[in-house]
Design a protein around this motif. Structure first.
Motif, PDB file in Angstrom:
ATOM      1  N   ARG A   1      -1.965  11.673 -15.214  1.00 41.83           N
ATOM      2  CA  ARG A   1      -2.229  11.007 -16.498  1.00 41.83           C
ATOM      3  C   ARG A   1      -3.704  10.632 -16.621  1.00 41.83           C
ATOM      4  O   ARG A   1      -4.311  10.764 -17.693  1.00 41.83           O
ATOM      5  CB  ARG A   1      -1.350   9.754 -16.637  1.00 41.83           C
ATOM      6  CG  ARG A   1       0.112  10.050 -16.955  1.00 41.83           C
ATOM      7  CD  ARG A   1       0.817   8.820 -17.489  1.00 41.83           C
ATOM      8  NE  ARG A   1       0.861   7.758 -16.489  1.00 41.83           N
ATOM      9  CZ  ARG A   1       1.833   7.588 -15.609  1.00 41.83           C
ATOM     10  NH1 ARG A   1       2.864   8.443 -15.600  1.00 41.83           N
ATOM     11  NH2 ARG A   1       1.819   6.597 -14.741  1.00 41.83           N
ATOM     12  N   ILE A   2      -4.265  10.110 -15.533  1.00 39.58           N
ATOM     13  CA  ILE A   2      -5.683   9.721 -15.560  1.00 39.58           C
ATOM     14  C   ILE A   2      -6.560  10.941 -15.833  1.00 39.58           C
ATOM     15  O   ILE A   2      -7.510  10.894 -16.625  1.00 39.58           O
ATOM     16  CB  ILE A   2      -6.065   9.034 -14.232  1.00 39.58           C
ATOM     17  CG1 ILE A   2      -5.361   7.656 -14.125  1.00 39.58           C
ATOM     18  CG2 ILE A   2      -7.569   8.868 -14.133  1.00 39.58           C
ATOM     19  CD1 ILE A   2      -5.485   7.021 -12.774  1.00 39.58           C
ATOM     20  N   LYS A   3      -6.240  12.069 -15.160  1.00 38.16           N
ATOM     21  CA  LYS A   3      -7.031  13.288 -15.381  1.00 38.16           C
ATOM     22  C   LYS A   3      -6.916  13.750 -16.842  1.00 38.16           C
ATOM     23  O   LYS A   3      -7.899  14.163 -17.452  1.00 38.16           O
ATOM     24  CB  LYS A   3      -6.545  14.396 -14.449  1.00 38.16           C
ATOM     25  CG  LYS A   3      -6.902  14.139 -12.977  1.00 38.16           C
ATOM     26  CD  LYS A   3      -6.365  15.252 -12.091  1.00 38.16           C
ATOM     27  CE  LYS A   3      -6.699  14.993 -10.608  1.00 38.16           C
ATOM     28  NZ  LYS A   3      -6.137  16.030  -9.721  1.00 38.16           N
ATOM     29  N   GLN A   4      -5.677  13.653 -17.385  1.00 38.90           N
ATOM     30  CA  GLN A   4      -5.477  14.071 -18.777  1.00 38.90           C
ATOM     31  C   GLN A   4      -6.264  13.177 -19.745  1.00 38.90           C
ATOM     32  O   GLN A   4      -6.877  13.646 -20.705  1.00 38.90           O
ATOM     33  CB  GLN A   4      -3.983  14.039 -19.114  1.00 38.90           C
ATOM     34  CG  GLN A   4      -3.656  14.621 -20.475  1.00 38.90           C
ATOM     35  CD  GLN A   4      -2.162  14.670 -20.715  1.00 38.90           C
ATOM     36  OE1 GLN A   4      -1.390  14.245 -19.869  1.00 38.90           O
ATOM     37  NE2 GLN A   4      -1.769  15.178 -21.859  1.00 38.90           N
ATOM     38  N   LYS A   5      -6.239  11.857 -19.474  1.00 36.34           N
ATOM     39  CA  LYS A   5      -6.991  10.935 -20.331  1.00 36.34           C
ATOM     40  C   LYS A   5      -8.490  11.207 -20.253  1.00 36.34           C
ATOM     41  O   LYS A   5      -9.202  11.162 -21.262  1.00 36.34           O
ATOM     42  CB  LYS A   5      -6.694   9.486 -19.924  1.00 36.34           C
ATOM     43  CG  LYS A   5      -5.302   9.012 -20.321  1.00 36.34           C
ATOM     44  CD  LYS A   5      -5.103   7.566 -19.938  1.00 36.34           C
ATOM     45  CE  LYS A   5      -3.714   7.084 -20.351  1.00 36.34           C
ATOM     46  NZ  LYS A   5      -3.487   5.678 -19.951  1.00 36.34           N
ATOM     47  N   GLU A   6      -8.971  11.490 -19.024  1.00 36.08           N
ATOM     48  CA  GLU A   6     -10.390  11.802 -18.881  1.00 36.08           C
ATOM     49  C   GLU A   6     -10.756  13.057 -19.675  1.00 36.08           C
ATOM     50  O   GLU A   6     -11.817  13.123 -20.319  1.00 36.08           O
ATOM     51  CB  GLU A   6     -10.729  11.993 -17.403  1.00 36.08           C
ATOM     52  CG  GLU A   6     -10.692  10.687 -16.587  1.00 36.08           C
ATOM     53  CD  GLU A   6     -10.947  10.928 -15.109  1.00 36.08           C
ATOM     54  OE1 GLU A   6     -10.975  12.106 -14.703  1.00 36.08           O
ATOM     55  OE2 GLU A   6     -11.124   9.935 -14.375  1.00 36.08           O
ATOM     56  N   ALA A   7      -9.852  14.048 -19.637  1.00 33.60           N
ATOM     57  CA  ALA A   7     -10.112  15.271 -20.396  1.00 33.60           C
ATOM     58  C   ALA A   7     -10.138  14.984 -21.901  1.00 33.60           C
ATOM     59  O   ALA A   7     -11.009  15.468 -22.627  1.00 33.60           O
ATOM     60  CB  ALA A   7      -9.047  16.329 -20.067  1.00 33.60           C
ATOM     61  N   ASN A   8      -9.177  14.167 -22.385  1.00 32.24           N
ATOM     62  CA  ASN A   8      -9.130  13.817 -23.818  1.00 32.24           C
ATOM     63  C   ASN A   8     -10.383  13.065 -24.232  1.00 32.24           C
ATOM     64  O   ASN A   8     -10.942  13.277 -25.316  1.00 32.24           O
ATOM     65  CB  ASN A   8      -7.889  12.983 -24.115  1.00 32.24           C
ATOM     66  CG  ASN A   8      -6.607  13.788 -23.968  1.00 32.24           C
ATOM     67  OD1 ASN A   8      -6.626  15.014 -24.098  1.00 32.24           O
ATOM     68  ND2 ASN A   8      -5.508  13.120 -23.688  1.00 32.24           N
ATOM     69  N   ILE A   9     -10.816  12.111 -23.360  1.00 33.75           N
ATOM     70  CA  ILE A   9     -12.015  11.331 -23.678  1.00 33.75           C
ATOM     71  C   ILE A   9     -13.231  12.253 -23.768  1.00 33.75           C
ATOM     72  O   ILE A   9     -14.090  12.109 -24.650  1.00 33.75           O
ATOM     73  CB  ILE A   9     -12.227  10.235 -22.617  1.00 33.75           C
ATOM     74  CG1 ILE A   9     -11.130   9.151 -22.754  1.00 33.75           C
ATOM     75  CG2 ILE A   9     -13.601   9.601 -22.754  1.00 33.75           C
ATOM     76  CD1 ILE A   9     -11.112   8.159 -21.621  1.00 33.75           C
ATOM     77  N   GLY A  10     -13.311  13.212 -22.854  1.00 35.05           N
ATOM     78  CA  GLY A  10     -14.428  14.159 -22.904  1.00 35.05           C
ATOM     79  C   GLY A  10     -14.433  14.966 -24.194  1.00 35.05           C
ATOM     80  O   GLY A  10     -15.477  15.165 -24.823  1.00 35.05           O
ATOM     81  N   GLN A  11     -13.237  15.406 -24.626  1.00 37.35           N
ATOM     82  CA  GLN A  11     -13.138  16.163 -25.875  1.00 37.35           C
ATOM     83  C   GLN A  11     -13.563  15.305 -27.072  1.00 37.35           C
ATOM     84  O   GLN A  11     -14.278  15.760 -27.970  1.00 37.35           O
ATOM     85  CB  GLN A  11     -11.710  16.678 -26.065  1.00 37.35           C
ATOM     86  CG  GLN A  11     -11.316  17.753 -25.054  1.00 37.35           C
ATOM     87  CD  GLN A  11      -9.864  18.167 -25.212  1.00 37.35           C
ATOM     88  OE1 GLN A  11      -9.156  17.635 -26.061  1.00 37.35           O
ATOM     89  NE2 GLN A  11      -9.424  19.117 -24.391  1.00 37.35           N
ATOM     90  N   LYS A  12     -13.083  14.036 -27.072  1.00 38.43           N
ATOM     91  CA  LYS A  12     -13.429  13.140 -28.182  1.00 38.43           C
ATOM     92  C   LYS A  12     -14.935  12.867 -28.212  1.00 38.43           C
ATOM     93  O   LYS A  12     -15.541  12.775 -29.283  1.00 38.43           O
ATOM     94  CB  LYS A  12     -12.662  11.825 -28.058  1.00 38.43           C
ATOM     95  CG  LYS A  12     -11.174  11.967 -28.352  1.00 38.43           C
ATOM     96  CD  LYS A  12     -10.460  10.645 -28.232  1.00 38.43           C
ATOM     97  CE  LYS A  12      -8.978  10.796 -28.535  1.00 38.43           C
ATOM     98  NZ  LYS A  12      -8.247   9.506 -28.382  1.00 38.43           N
ATOM     99  N   GLU A  13     -15.552  12.708 -27.025  1.00 37.89           N
ATOM    100  CA  GLU A  13     -16.992  12.463 -26.988  1.00 37.89           C
ATOM    101  C   GLU A  13     -17.770  13.658 -27.562  1.00 37.89           C
ATOM    102  O   GLU A  13     -18.716  13.491 -28.345  1.00 37.89           O
ATOM    103  CB  GLU A  13     -17.424  12.203 -25.548  1.00 37.89           C
ATOM    104  CG  GLU A  13     -17.018  10.824 -25.019  1.00 37.89           C
ATOM    105  CD  GLU A  13     -17.452  10.610 -23.574  1.00 37.89           C
ATOM    106  OE1 GLU A  13     -17.930  11.601 -22.960  1.00 37.89           O
ATOM    107  OE2 GLU A  13     -17.325   9.480 -23.078  1.00 37.89           O
TER     108      GLU A  13
END
Length: 517
Positions: free
Chosen positions: A87-99
């Protein structure tokens, strides 16, 4: 250790038996005793070994069980840790996409901003050129007409204003004359249409409750297999359930508002629970009926406390609470009784009578409208009978029975209760609106007048029959007052719905104030 003890005990027993036998019998018997003793020792050893093996097996089983539980717990923890990491890895990926998307959007906004600034500069240049052309055009017109632009504008506005006022007054007089000629005929038509329309509304309002559903799929659960659920609900509550093509709604039909409320609350609980079958329906309806009885008692107690009435019998308090679920001519019975009680208290205090006794009679004057059993007596006589049964003051009993002239008035508070009952029922809007709707209509009436320029204050008086508008003398002249009164009346007539008629009075006064020091 246990094996050794058992073996020693067996040896001692054998020796003892051998001595006894030796003392009493021959040598042959001694040998037999020794053999028997040895046999007992062997059996003891065998039993001890078996017991030892059994305990060892139990210990091994316990160890295996504990080890499996520990392994299972460790596996669960490892699984949760791995899920958390995913989940943490997925959230990090989503945050990167949003940035990245945000950075892209910022760049686009900057580009749009620069383009918009360029367009604004172009528009400002064109605006300056247009203003210059307009000023030149105005100067040419002023030379031709020998008037400035402001003078020409003021003269044109004044001429148009006088012409519009003259035409408006003429048209107003024509409309008034025409309305007077057609008033009688139109009034009869309006009254007939109102009776036709409101009769159905009144019946629907007092006999039907709409139960809203989230989806139409719930209708099938409420109906049940071969209609057994809906039959169980109707039998338990005494209310007819109408399931038609109306989307996401079921109609509850009954003349008794209390039954409709029980059915509505029961359906709410059944739908929320999801378990809908005849046994569950009967259980929920019984619980709802008991809870509603408790709620009725609480409503009665709260009403009595708010009015400052003490020493009322519990049964009368329950009847007062039941008024909350009854209506009379479209007016909620509890609201009407509370209003009558307050009016009785005020009137009795003004006349130097006992206001508490008058309040008591005003609150109880319609208890005959909520009987537990059907009777042939009128509600006034039935209410007097109930009040007498539960030990009320004779003056209260007489006021209840006489408020419709069905008993002779023997006390001074009896005509007070009768008058206050009539006042509460005759107030505009009382028989067709709830109290909250009536108050909201009065507020809307005041807010409508206050929206006009020059209006200082606006008050709706005479229970909404008259609107008094106080204007500022510096901003509104006497001629403007007539016009303002007409405009407010027209706006009320076109934008609001109200019973009867509303008189609009505009008040303008000039005050000269000085202080002598």
């Amino acid at each position: 250790m246990i094996t050794t003890v058992i073996a020693v005990v067996c040896v001692i027993v054998g020796i003892f038996l051998g001595k006894v036998i030796f003392a009493k019998n021959t040598s042959k018997q001694i040998e037999e005793a020794q053999q028997q003793a040895q046999l007992i020792v062997k059996e003891g050893k065998i039993e001890a070994d078996a017991y030892k093996k059994e305990r060892e097996l139990e210990a091994k089983e316990k160890y295996v069980q504990l080890k499996s539980e520990y392994d299972k717990d460790v596996n669960n923890r490892n699984r949760k840790i791995s899920e958390g990491e995913n989940r943490i890895k997925q959230k990090e990926a989503n945050i990167g996409q949003k940035e990245s998307a945000l950075e892209k959007q910022v760049k686009e906004n900057q580009t749009l901003k620069s383009e918009l600034e360029n367009q604004i500069e172009i528009v400002n240049k064109k605006k300056g050129e247009l203003e210059k052309h307009q000023e030149e055009h105005i100067r040419r017109l002023e030379k031709v007409a020998n008037l400035t632009a402001e003078e020409a504008k003021a003269e044109l506005v004044e001429n148009l204003k006088h012409e519009a006022q003259t035409q408006a007054l003429t048209l107003q007089q024509e409309i008034i004359e025409d309305a007077k000629q057609k008033a009688s005929k139109e009034a009869r038509k309006i009254i007939i249409q109102s009776i036709q329309r409101t009769a159905a509304e009144q019946t629907i309002e007092n006999t039907v409750t709409v139960f809203n559903l989230e989806t139409d799929e719930i209708k099938g659960q409420i109906i049940g297999r071969e209609g057994r659920n809906i039959r169980a609900i109707e039998a338990a509550t005494g209310v007819d359930l109408i399931v038609d093509d109306t989307p996401e709604a079921i109609v509850l039909s009954s003349f008794d508002p209390l039954r409709r409320e029980i059915a509505r609350l029961s359906l709410t609980r059944l739908v929320a629970d999801g378990r809908i079958h005849p046994a569950r329906i009967e259980e929920v309806v019984d619980k709802t009926r008991k809870q509603l009885e408790e709620q009725i008692a609480e409503i009665g107690e709260r009403t009595v406390m708010e009015l400052g009435i003490h020493g009322l019998h519990k049964e009368l308090i329950r009847i007062v609470g039941k008024m909350r679920f009854r209506s009379s001519y479209g007016q909620n019975l509890l609201m009407h009784s509370r209003e009558t009680a307050n009016l009785c208290g005020i009137m009795a205090a003004e006349l130097g009578l006992n206001p508490k006794l008058a309040k008591r009679a005003g609150l109880l004057h319609d208890i005959g409208k909520v009987p537990d059993e059907e009777t042939e007596l009128s509600h006034a006589l039935l209410g007097a009978k109930l009040a007498e049964k539960y030990g009320e003051n004779p003056a209260v009993v007489n006021a209840i029975g006489a408020h419709h002239d069905e008993m002779e008035m023997q006390y001074v508070i009896s005509p007070i209760v009768q008058a206050c009952d009539a006042i509460s029922g005759a107030r505009p809007g009382a028989r067709r609106e709830m109290m909250q709707q009536y108050i909201q209509r009065i507020k809307d009436l005041e807010n409508l007048a206050q929206a006009y320029n020059g209006v200082e204050k606006a008050y709706a008086i005479q229970a909404g029959r008259e609107l008094r508008v106080i204007v500022e003398a510096e901003k509104v002249s006497d001629g403007d007052s007539d016009k303002l009164s007409f405009e407010i009346a027209q706006k009320i007539q076109t934008e609001m719905t109200y019973p009867g008629q509303i008189k609009v009075t505009v008040i303008r006064e000039k005050r000269a104030v000085n202080v002598a020091r």
